[in-house]
Design an enzyme around this catalytic site. Structure first.
Site, PDB file in Angstrom:
ATOM      1  N   SER A   1       7.373   2.140   8.931  1.00 42.44           N
ATOM      2  CA  SER A   1       6.333   1.457   8.158  1.00 42.44           C
ATOM      3  C   SER A   1       6.064   0.013   8.567  1.00 42.44           C
ATOM      4  O   SER A   1       5.105  -0.591   8.093  1.00 42.44           O
ATOM      5  CB  SER A   1       6.678   1.501   6.663  1.00 42.44           C
ATOM      6  OG  SER A   1       7.844   0.751   6.385  1.00 42.44           O
TER       7      SER A   1
ATOM      8  N   LYS B   1       6.606  -2.706  -2.327  1.00 36.13           N
ATOM      9  CA  LYS B   1       6.358  -3.664  -1.257  1.00 36.13           C
ATOM     10  C   LYS B   1       5.411  -4.774  -1.712  1.00 36.13           C
ATOM     11  O   LYS B   1       5.550  -5.929  -1.296  1.00 36.13           O
ATOM     12  CB  LYS B   1       5.814  -2.944  -0.026  1.00 36.13           C
ATOM     13  CG  LYS B   1       6.865  -2.036   0.619  1.00 36.13           C
ATOM     14  CD  LYS B   1       6.346  -1.294   1.837  1.00 36.13           C
ATOM     15  CE  LYS B   1       7.452  -0.427   2.436  1.00 36.13           C
ATOM     16  NZ  LYS B   1       7.018   0.310   3.627  1.00 36.13           N
TER      17      LYS B   1
END
Length: 372
Positions: A267, A312
């Site tokens: 990611s 996040k």
């Protein structure tokens, strides 16, 4: 003499006589209740501490791709001109509790449910059933290594730096026409007679064809050149493809090293690529702004969705970010969960992400498309 007792000195019956309490003894009924309560406490403790098949996602470490880790640059380049950078291009991560050998307890799960910054998901949603923790860690590390290579290739191609690439067939999709024609370890060199030098060439060539079109694919197999005939197909995204899986092997013209440990998965790819571009180009890509983001990256610059986007976002804002680059395919999860003070910008490609960062640097980020 009367048989009646003196009225001033009544005599009690044996059942009515007062008996002093026996010191140190508990009433039997009270003892039973205490034992029941103790058993309930023990049972409750056992229940909340029992391992359960859930995983908990929470904000993880945030690292500046333009900064240092343990005194060393996170991105270092040798064999090519580099430039000083300012500002911040943070990669964001998720800390994962749980797993095959690291079970979480019901108490931890309840705590995860009660905290908005955490997410509780079934274990099988993030771990392959039957997989050991060692296998999971190895898979995550392999994905991180592959992500770094794809990010490097995407960044160099974005800067018009040639990266010779060998495209090796790793497998074929079930039911695809190519499954009966192409084999693992075939190296693709041309399609319809047009040389294929990298993934971008392959995708560009296929994009001009309709699904079901007959094509020739030239490969190297066992050291021999072969020209095979197959058909194209559409994938779930509606793109024309061969229905094969490819492992690219890049021949980079100079060394790009990414110093990062104890973080796995793909990611961080987009943020790696942006960091490499900023390192290799004069000027200041970020304009000194604090930008964070996430997203996988293909070698051709396509940005892909990731897991744990909400955690996040929280981690980025806690680290001081004012802007967040999010994959377009994650926008459904982002809407309504953006921390105060954080502007989210949706991105689909590396070229777009680079342009958006330049807009942030110029102070024109207000016009960029978000995830509303």
């Amino acid at each position: 003499m009367s048989d009646q007792p003196d009225s001033g000195n009544p005599v009690n019956s044996p059942d009515d006589r007062w008996v002093p309490p026996r010191s140190g003894l508990i009433d039997p009924r009270t003892g039973v209740m205490l034992i029941a309560c103790l058993f309930a406490v023990i049972l409750s403790a056992v229940v909340v501490l029992l391992p359960v098949k859930y995983a908990i996602m929470q904000p993880g470490p945030v690292l500046n791709t333009l900064g240092e880790v343990d005194g060393k640059p996170l991105i270092s380049v040798s064999g090519h001109q580099t430039y000083e950078t300012t500002g911040t291009l943070d990669l964001t991560t998720v800390s994962l509790l749980g797993g095959p050998d690291r079970k979480v307890t019901l108490l931890q799960v309840v705590d995860g449910w009660l905290r908005g910054s955490k997410a509780v998901v079934p274990e099988e949603q993030v771990f392959t059933p039957g997989e050991t923790q060692e296998e999971s860690d190895a898979e995550n590390q392999a994905e991180m290594t592959s992500s770094q290579e794809s990010a490097t290739a995407a960044a160099l191609w974005a800067l018009d730096i040639d990266v010779p690439t060998t495209l090796t067939v790793a497998g074929t999709a079930e039911g695809s026409p190519a499954a009966d024609v192409l084999e693992e370890k075939d190296v693709i060199t041309a399609v319809n007679g047009t040389a294929i030098g990298d993934l971008a060439d392959l995708r560009t060539t296929l994009a001009g064809l309709e699904a079901g079109a007959k094509i020739t694919v030239t490969v190297q197999r066992d050291g021999k050149k072969r020209t095979l005939t197959t058909e194209t197909m559409k994938n779930d995204a509606g793109d024309t493809v061969l229905g094969i899986y490819i492992t690219p092997d890049f021949d980079f013209p100079f060394d790009v090293k990414i110093q990062i440990e104890d973080i796995g998965g793909p990611s961080a790819g987009m943020m790696f690529a942006l960091g490499i571009i900023d390192t290799l180009t004069p000027g200041d890509l970020t304009g000194g702004k604090h930008i964070a983001g996430t997203g996988t990256i293909d070698a051709d610059g396509t940005v892909g969705a990731i897991g744990g986007i909400r955690q996040k976002l929280v981690g980025a804002r806690q680290a001081g970010a004012d802007y967040f680059l999010a994959p377009a395919d994650n926008c459904d999860e982002v809407a309504g969960h953006v921390p105060d003070g954080l502007q989210v910008i949706r991105v689909e490609t590396l070229d777009q992400a680079r342009t958006d960062v330049e807009a942030i640097a110029d102070g024109t980020a207000s016009g960029l498309k978000g995830c509303e």
